[in-house]
Design a protein around this motif. Structure first.
Motif, short mmCIF file in Angstrom:
data_model
loop_
_atom_site.label_atom_id
_atom_site.label_comp_id
_atom_site.label_asym_id
_atom_site.label_seq_id
_atom_site.Cartn_x
_atom_site.Cartn_y
_atom_site.Cartn_z
N PHE A 234 0.86 -1.19 0.00
CA PHE A 234 0.00 0.00 0.00
C PHE A 234 0.89 1.23 0.00
CE2 PHE A 234 -2.25 3.41 2.33
CZ PHE A 234 -3.32 3.58 1.47
N ARG A 235 0.59 2.17 -0.88
CA ARG A 235 1.34 3.41 -0.94
C ARG A 235 0.36 4.57 -0.80
NH1 ARG A 235 4.53 4.80 -6.32
NH2 ARG A 235 2.39 5.18 -7.01
N TYR A 236 0.67 5.43 0.17
CA TYR A 236 -0.21 6.56 0.47
C TYR A 236 0.53 7.85 0.15
CZ TYR A 236 -2.91 9.93 3.21
OH TYR A 236 -3.66 11.01 3.59
N SER A 237 -0.02 8.63 -0.75
CA SER A 237 0.54 9.94 -1.06
C SER A 237 -0.28 11.05 -0.44
CB SER A 237 0.62 10.14 -2.58
OG SER A 237 1.45 9.17 -3.18
N SER A 238 -1.59 10.93 -0.53
CA SER A 238 -2.51 11.89 0.08
C SER A 238 -3.88 11.22 0.18
CB SER A 238 -2.59 13.17 -0.74
OG SER A 238 -3.20 12.92 -1.99
N MET A 239 -4.84 11.94 0.70
CA MET A 239 -6.19 11.37 0.80
C MET A 239 -6.77 11.07 -0.56
SD MET A 239 -7.12 10.93 3.93
CE MET A 239 -8.90 10.83 3.77
N THR A 240 -6.27 11.73 -1.59
CA THR A 240 -6.84 11.57 -2.93
C THR A 240 -5.92 10.84 -3.89
OG1 THR A 240 -5.95 13.73 -3.61
CG2 THR A 240 -8.18 13.69 -2.66
N LYS A 241 -4.76 10.37 -3.41
CA LYS A 241 -3.81 9.74 -4.32
C LYS A 241 -3.05 8.63 -3.60
CE LYS A 241 -0.04 10.85 -7.52
NZ LYS A 241 0.84 11.94 -8.06
N GLY A 242 -2.95 7.46 -4.26
CA GLY A 242 -2.24 6.34 -3.68
C GLY A 242 -2.45 5.08 -4.50
N SER A 243 -2.02 3.95 -3.95
CA SER A 243 -2.18 2.66 -4.66
C SER A 243 -2.18 1.53 -3.65
CB SER A 243 -1.06 2.45 -5.68
OG SER A 243 0.21 2.35 -5.02
N ALA A 244 -2.77 0.42 -4.05
CA ALA A 244 -2.79 -0.79 -3.23
C ALA A 244 -2.69 -1.99 -4.16
CB ALA A 244 -4.08 -0.86 -2.40
N SER A 245 -2.03 -3.04 -3.68
CA SER A 245 -1.88 -4.25 -4.51
C SER A 245 -1.89 -5.49 -3.63
CB SER A 245 -0.57 -4.20 -5.31
OG SER A 245 0.55 -4.15 -4.46
N MET A 262 -4.62 -1.63 -7.60
CA MET A 262 -5.57 -0.52 -7.74
C MET A 262 -4.81 0.78 -7.49
SD MET A 262 -8.86 0.55 -5.40
CE MET A 262 -7.77 1.21 -4.14
N ARG A 263 -4.97 1.73 -8.38
CA ARG A 263 -4.39 3.05 -8.22
C ARG A 263 -5.50 4.10 -8.25
NH1 ARG A 263 0.28 3.74 -12.57
NH2 ARG A 263 -1.33 2.79 -13.88
N TYR A 264 -5.40 5.07 -7.38
CA TYR A 264 -6.44 6.11 -7.36
C TYR A 264 -5.80 7.49 -7.33
CZ TYR A 264 -5.52 6.24 -2.31
OH TYR A 264 -4.91 6.34 -1.08
N ASP A 265 -6.41 8.40 -8.06
CA ASP A 265 -5.98 9.79 -8.13
C ASP A 265 -7.18 10.61 -8.57
OD1 ASP A 265 -4.89 12.29 -8.61
OD2 ASP A 265 -3.05 11.50 -9.51
N SER A 266 -7.75 11.35 -7.65
CA SER A 266 -8.99 12.07 -7.95
C SER A 266 -8.81 13.16 -9.00
CB SER A 266 -9.56 12.68 -6.66
OG SER A 266 -8.63 13.59 -6.09
N ASP A 267 -7.55 13.54 -9.29
CA ASP A 267 -7.31 14.57 -10.30
C ASP A 267 -7.33 14.02 -11.72
OD1 ASP A 267 -7.01 16.49 -8.32
OD2 ASP A 267 -4.85 16.13 -8.13
N LEU A 268 -7.37 12.70 -11.87
CA LEU A 268 -7.34 12.08 -13.19
C LEU A 268 -8.67 11.38 -13.48
CD1 LEU A 268 -3.76 10.48 -13.13
CD2 LEU A 268 -4.47 12.60 -14.28
N PRO A 269 -9.04 11.27 -14.76
CA PRO A 269 -10.29 10.59 -15.10
C PRO A 269 -10.16 9.07 -14.89
CG PRO A 269 -9.10 11.18 -17.10
CD PRO A 269 -8.36 11.82 -15.96
#
Length: 494
Positions: A234-245, A262-269
């Motif tokens: 699990f990698r945490y960058s911020s509340m809106t950006k990170g990844s888990a595998s 799974m990767r998430y970034d609320s700034d990207l579509p």
């Protein structure tokens, strides 16, 4: 703790020796006797014979575990296998464990102080002998020690974790062997093979042990210890950006690897994005690996495969790779008022041929060729100096390398506990080729030299130097100069 008083020792030690001899007799009674072809201990309880390297062949019968009785001298004398067996037996009860700790001094340190031991050294005395039988021994992940494979004392938690892990199938271990029953033993092949096993993503450590059974034959025992193959990250960058595998590196003990991410970034579509990767190692004993991958989200969609066969050992002749990757992505370029979908198709093919010139010093000539093609659709407007990964191009390269490389066996350099393989020797590589892009044509040239060696009184040195550049009408573009040196000292004891 026993008192250290000399008078006390003189009065108590005879009693301790009597109890110790009773324990000795119990173990000795379980050892078979008879002809020279019998081992002194069960093959399931082998000690690594490479821990003791005889000064001469005349000392083999006294120093190599598993050697039969000869010339009226028991091979228990100075035999570390006996003491390891004795320690395991003694550890079962508190009183005998204390007796062992009080009376016996360890025969061999488990950690080597200097990086000087060649991986081939322990096999040299068996060179040319016929391999009669191959046995596979697989140790539990927790509670075992590959240096003392007969010792297995997991605690309650380790027993639970061992129960949740499936050890690598014996057939998978066998298909990664470079030798077979009936072959002539080659120290180079066995040392390479031990390293190959350790490099498998699901193996933590390995030992290949040669056990003499006669003047002409040896048995081979292959001991492996798995890693715990189930894991996650699990990698945490911020509340809106990170990844888990989540991944499993050894599905049902077959040597296959599967992972989801799974990767998430609320700034990207398209957030979050999901993907998977599946790897099959050593297909049909060909040492060909297949990797499949897929990801969709965060403004991109990527999928493809890699098929690869490396020069896994000094005796491997051919290596090749095929990589095909497709990507659909939305990239916000400065030249585009509105981001547009971009399509890539990156193909990479390479082939190498190795010629073993001298087996003694492992001198090899390695010739190779590589072709890379980057095809881009829906091409936006870009300049020749910008966004090179978006340019349509292909490149053809050729290389020649002269290599003389072996390995030291050591530990406590990059990790704790497991055996590590450190290369020594040198390699010189020359590479040249041509790139054709939609904007220009240019020549590529590069050279690199690397050298590693252990100096007994100091430690291990590794140095690499190189230079490479593209040449376009006599002008150097994207040049690179490299110089790097590494020093690893011998272990320092306090």
């Amino acid at each position: 703790m026993l008192p250290q008083d000399d008078k006390y020792r003189r009065s108590v030690r005879p009693l301790l020796m009597l109890a110790f001899l009773c324990l000795y007799s119990e173990i000795q009674s379980q050892v078979p006797s008879g002809s020279d072809s019998l081992l002194l201990i069960n093959p399931d309880e082998l000690f690594d014979p490479r821990e003791i390297i005889p000064a001469s062949l005349s000392d083999v019968s006294l120093k190599i575990p598993g050697t039969p009785l000869r010339h009226g001298v028991s091979s228990y004398d100075r035999n570390p296998l006996f003491y390891d067996s004795l320690k395991v037996k003694a550890s079962r009860k508190l009183i005998t464990k204390k007796l062992y700790d009080y009376l016996i001094v360890s025969h061999e340190p488990s950690v080597k102080k200097e990086i000087t031991r060649s991986s081939e050294a322990g096999y040299m005395i068996y060179s040319g002998k016929r391999i009669r039988n191959i046995e596979i021994r697989r140790l539990p992940v927790f509670g075992s020690n590959i240096s003392v494979p007969l010792s297995n004392n997991p605690n309650s938690l380790e027993k639970i974790l061992n129960a949740t892990h499936i050890n690598t199938n014996e057939s998978i271990i066998r298909k990664n062997l470079l030798f077979s029953e009936g072959d002539t033993l080659s120290p180079l092949v066995l040392s390479d093979n031990e390293r190959i096993l350790r490099q498998l993503p699901y193996i933590d450590d390995s030992r290949i042990i040669a056990v003499p059974v006669s003047e002409e034959e040896v048995d081979i025992v292959v001991i492996t210890k798995d890693i715990y193959s189930l894991g996650g990250a699990f990698r945490y960058s911020s509340m809106t950006k990170g990844s888990a595998s989540l991944f499993e590196k050894n599905i049902f003990g077959m040597g296959h690897e599967f992972g989801v991410n799974m990767r998430y970034d609320s700034d990207l579509p398209g957030s979050p994005g999901f993907g998977f990767e599946y790897n099959i190692d050593n297909i049909a004993r060909s040492f060909v690996n297949l990797d499949l991958y897929y990801f969709d989200g965060l403004g991109e969609k990527t999928y493809g495969f890699d098929i690869k066969r490396n020069l896994v050992s000094a005796t491997t002749k051919y290596a090749f790779g095929i990589s095909v990757r497709k990507m659909y992505t939305t990239e916000d370029l400065d030249t585009l008022p509105v981001p547009e979908p971009l399509k890539y198709n990156l193909q990479d093919y390479w082939l190498s041929r190795s010629f073993l010139i001298d087996k003694e010093s492992v001198i090899r000539l390695i010739l190779g060729a590589r072709f890379t093609n980057n095809d881009v659709w829906n091409h936006p407007f870009i300049l020749p100096e910008s966004y090179q990964h978006l340019q349509k191009y292909n490149m053809l390269l050729g290389s020649a390398a002269l290599s003389s490389q072996k390995y030291y066996e050591t530990n406590l350099i990059y990790g704790y506990g497991r055996t590590e393989d450190v290369p020594y020797g040198g390699i010189l590589t020359l590479t040249a080729g041509k790139e054709n892009s939609e904007f220009k044509q240019r020549i590529y040239a590069g050279a690199r030299i690397s050298f590693g060696q252990s100096i007994k009184s100091l430690g291990y040195f590794y140095t690499t130097a190189g230079a490479a550049a593209f040449l376009n009408d006599g002008i150097t573009e994207q040049g690179l100069l490299l110089f790097r040196t590494t020093f690893i000292s011998n272990l320092l004891y306090a």
